[in-house]
Design an enzyme around this catalytic site. Structure first.
Site, PDB file in Angstrom:
ATOM      1  CB  CYS A  65      -0.945   0.086   1.192  1.00  0.00           C
ATOM      2  SG  CYS A  65      -2.116  -1.266   1.261  1.00  0.00           S
ATOM      3  NE  ARG A 115       4.768   1.719   0.091  1.00  0.00           N
ATOM      4  CZ  ARG A 115       5.821   1.586   0.891  1.00  0.00           C
ATOM      5  NH1 ARG A 115       7.003   1.972   0.479  1.00  0.00           N
ATOM      6  NH2 ARG A 115       5.702   1.082   2.082  1.00  0.00           N
ATOM      7  CD1 TRP A 117       0.047  -6.454  -3.034  1.00  0.00           C
ATOM      8  CD2 TRP A 117      -0.349  -7.003  -0.893  1.00  0.00           C
ATOM      9  NE1 TRP A 117       0.355  -7.785  -2.864  1.00  0.00           N
ATOM     10  CE2 TRP A 117       0.124  -8.153  -1.565  1.00  0.00           C
ATOM     11  CE3 TRP A 117      -0.656  -7.107   0.450  1.00  0.00           C
ATOM     12  CZ2 TRP A 117       0.300  -9.386  -0.936  1.00  0.00           C
ATOM     13  CZ3 TRP A 117      -0.495  -8.339   1.089  1.00  0.00           C
ATOM     14  CH2 TRP A 117      -0.016  -9.457   0.380  1.00  0.00           C
ATOM     15  CG  ASN A 162       1.067   0.498   4.429  1.00  0.00           C
ATOM     16  OD1 ASN A 162       0.808  -0.689   4.208  1.00  0.00           O
ATOM     17  ND2 ASN A 162       2.304   0.956   4.471  1.00  0.00           N
ATOM     18  N   GLY A 163      -1.173  -1.319   6.332  1.00  0.00           N
ATOM     19  CA  GLY A 163      -0.883  -2.191   7.469  1.00  0.00           C
ATOM     20  C   GLY A 163      -2.075  -3.088   7.765  1.00  0.00           C
ATOM     21  CD  GLU A 194      17.504 -12.837  -7.412  1.00  0.00           C
ATOM     22  OE1 GLU A 194      16.927 -13.320  -6.428  1.00  0.00           O
ATOM     23  OE2 GLU A 194      17.178 -11.760  -7.929  1.00  0.00           O
ATOM     24  CE  LYS A 205      14.035 -11.006  -9.487  1.00  0.00           C
ATOM     25  NZ  LYS A 205      14.828 -10.726  -8.334  1.00  0.00           N
ATOM     26  CD  GLU A 239      10.261 -11.725  -8.275  1.00  0.00           C
ATOM     27  OE1 GLU A 239       9.532 -11.243  -7.404  1.00  0.00           O
ATOM     28  OE2 GLU A 239      11.487 -11.556  -8.276  1.00  0.00           O
ATOM     29  CG  HIS A 277      22.327 -36.210  -2.820  1.00  0.00           C
ATOM     30  ND1 HIS A 277      22.856 -37.317  -2.197  1.00  0.00           N
ATOM     31  CD2 HIS A 277      23.390 -35.458  -3.217  1.00  0.00           C
ATOM     32  CE1 HIS A 277      24.177 -37.221  -2.177  1.00  0.00           C
ATOM     33  NE2 HIS A 277      24.524 -36.110  -2.799  1.00  0.00           N
ATOM     34  CE  LYS A 306      11.527  -2.450  -5.489  1.00  0.00           C
ATOM     35  NZ  LYS A 306      12.013  -3.769  -5.911  1.00  0.00           N
TER      36      LYS A 306
END
Ligand code: F6R
Length: 617
Positions: free
Chosen positions: A2, A27, A76, A103-104, A486, A490, A493, A509, A612
């Site tokens: 948010c 955000r 968000w 936000n929260g 990584e 990438k 997402e 294994h 983000k």
């Protein structure tokens, strides 16, 4: 998670709010809304589900009134689906004169909601936020004092929140409260701003103040006052934002991610600047606040999430090799809730681009309370993590807007190399000249990254040819292992393709059972000159998957003939010190994921379901 913006001043408020939201959209981007008090003193609110562009189009078609005060939000979703009704702002009071954004997460919202329902309040959303709007409106109706009504309600809220409020009957003031979620004030001349981060207002002013934990801001056009939740006045030093507004724009690139990948020579160069002398000696003035305690560190725990955790994993190899201090890397949320053993000789290094990741913040607060030293490696000036740590080492990657982290990652690894060399200077495992030689190698990285960037067309083409892949595997050893992780992150997402990173030695294994005809496998090949002959072992791993039908793409060092003999899909990067290779080998993987995502017609900068800055646990 948010984005929040507030404004009081002479400019066109709708423009200021929408401009701020544009910069904060990373955000959260499932709905957006604004409230303003127009020239006739009426509160007007517009909110729409979908990306910010939906709200912008709506306002263009049916403009809001001219206003000099307002608040804006990009969401968000946590409580309630992303619908118009659940979008912020939320209105409170019988006459809907109060507007609030948040936000929260208000953890005790269910209990507060029952109380309001019993009092006959009607709710129009499924959010946790709406309770706060109704409670403040009710308190204000009782006393006519908005600030004390706000303070009283904020004290009743549990959880994490940044809340901004304005009321039609108090058309000159925006109130804000902060607990566990970010909030920054922007100071202008005859105008003032509030934002989740400085990106919200950097276009208008570079003077800023970070709001502390459990504090309230009273924002007017001509003054800003801060107080704690008990009503005591507080002050904080002003700081100067060193980001340029243009750094947070696409600047002609097709996406923020494309720009940020291309920014990496500068991000790494700026992170090195002033910290490595031309003879290669590294000295970090930023660690001075740790004092002599730095000499007694007997263990380092790095806490981080996602990409920042993979940067830390790379850093672990460097710190252990150069400074000979034992390092473990832990996901912040796992570390925080498992009763870890910490002493005053433990250095906890918290790595975070945003400096606002709630999991990492909670982990560092926990570590501090347990008596450990905390160093944060952070990219955002004035971020909570930077303020709460005992010392901060900033990465200078500039604003990272694309949701998937790229330049912050390479800048984080660079900072950890610097930390490793600084710590190594305080120990005696390596001679000064050996360490200086590595320092000089670091200085070559920006030019070497530029070389990698110039040769990426073949990997772009390859990426497009894997558009229909269902799963992609990544293999690496040693510092190549976190890069495999990584690369897989990438791809997940950005392209929504199932992908996994494995330590190449682990293949036999279990994971080798996944290999079947045509399975794409991307392998990060260590330096041909690797003294531990990991190169030969990885080439054998390539042979093993090829023998079972895999299609291998290798990321290898220039001149690596052995790899060219086993696969013709090779992306070469310049030869570097083997510990520094991750900074180069990750770049083709970033581009692979970005290109594949674009080939599938997906939004590279704003992948689905993500935000983000993850400011809730
Ligand atoms: C992935 C990504 C995330 C972040 C993670 C931590 O591309 O960006 O995995 O790395 O959410 O964020 P910060 O570094 O802000 O703590």
């Amino acid at each position: 998670m948010c984005g929040i913006v507030g404004y009081v001043g002479p400019k066109s408020t709708v423009e200021v709010l929408l401009g701020g939201l544009k910069r904060l959209e990373y955000r959260g981007y499932d709905s957006a809304g604004v409230s303003v008090i127009n020239g006739s003193g009426t509160l007007e609110t517009r909110k729409r589900s979908g990306k910010l562009s939906v709200l912008v189009d709506d306002i263009e078609q049916n403009p809001l009134g001219v206003a000099h005060i307002g608040i804006g939000h990009t969401r968000w979703a946590t409580h309630g689906a992303p619908t118009d009704g659940n979008a912020h702002p939320h209105l409170g009071g019988a006459h809907k004169k109060l507007s609030l954004i948040h936000n929260g997460i208000i953890e005790n919202f269910a209990e507060l909601k029952s109380e309001l329902l019993e009092a006959g309040v009607t709710f129009t959303s499924e959010t946790d936020t709406e309770v706060a709007a109704h409670l403040i409106a009710a308190e204000y109706d009782k006393t006519g004092d908005l600030i004390s009504a706000f303070r009283r309600v904020v004290l009743r809220l549990h959880g994490a929140f940044t809340i901004l409020v304005m009321h039609e009957d108090e058309p000159d003031v925006v109130l804000a409260a902060r607990r566990n979620s970010p909030l920054v004030v922007g100071l202008g001349v005859g105008e003032n701003f509030l934002g989740s981060d400085v990106a919200a207002f950097v276009e208008h002013t570079k003077r800023a103040i970070s709001v502390g934990q459990d504090e309230i801001v009273i924002l007017r056009s001509d003054r800003v006052e801060l107080e704690d939740f008990a009503g005591n006045k507080v002050t904080h030093p002003e700081f100067q934002v060193d980001w340029d507004a243009s750094a947070a724009s696409k600047g002609g690139w097709s996406s923020f991610m494309a720009k940020e990948i291309a920014d990496q020579p500068q991000a790494v160069g700026d992170t090195l600047m002033g910290r490595v002398a031309s003879d290669g000696t590294v000295h970090l003035q930023e660690l001075a606040p740790l004092g002599n305690a730095i000499h007694s560190i007997d263990r380092i725990i790095m806490v981080a999430c996602g990409t920042a955790a993979y940067a830390s994993e790379v850093g672990k190899y460097a710190i252990e090799a150069w400074a000979r201090i034992p390092v473990s890397v832990e996901l912040s949320h796992e570390f925080r809730y498992r009763d870890p053993i910490l002493t005053s000789n433990t250095l906890v290094v918290a790595v975070s681009q945003s400096g606002e990741t709630m999991d990492t913040l909670m982990a560092t607060r926990y570590a501090k309370e347990a008596g450990a030293m905390v160093l944060s490696i952070c990219n955002t000036q004035g971020a909570t993590l930077a303020r709460e740590a005992d010392a901060v080492l900033y990465t200078h990657a500039g604003p990272e807007v694309a949701v998937a982290s790229t330049k912050a990652f390479t800048a984080q690894i660079t900072s950890i190399y610097l930390l490793a060399l600084h710590l190594a200077n305080t120990r005696s495992a390596h001679s000064k000249s050996e360490l200086q030689e590595i320092g000089r190698e670091l200085l070559k990285l920006p030019a070497q990254i530029s070389e990698v960037l110039a040769g990426l067309d073949p990997i772009r083409e390859l990426a497009r040819s894997y558009k229909d892949a269902k799963t992609v595997l990544f293999l690496g050893r040693n510092v190549g292992f976190p890069i495999a992780l990584e690369g897989a992150l990438k791809l997940k997402e950005l392209a929504y393709i199932h992908s996994e990173g494995f330590a190449a030695g682990e293949l036999k294994h279990g994971p080798i059972a996944l290999i079947e005809e045509g399975q794409p496998v991307i392998v990060i090949v260590p330096s041909v000159n690797d003294p531990d002959s990991l190169h030969a072992k990885v080439v054998s791993n390539i042979q093993e998957v090829l023998a079972r039908g895999a299609k291998v793409i290798a990321i290898a060092e220039e001149g690596d003939k052995a790899v060219a003999q086993v696969t013709d899909q090779v992306c070469y990067v310049p030869a570097v010190h083997r510990m520094l290779a991750p900074i180069l080998t990750v770049i083709p993987l970033q581009v692979f994921a970005m290109e594949l995502s674009a080939a599938k017609g997906l939004d590279v900068d704003q992948p689905r379901n993500l935000a983000k800055s993850v400011t809730v646990e």
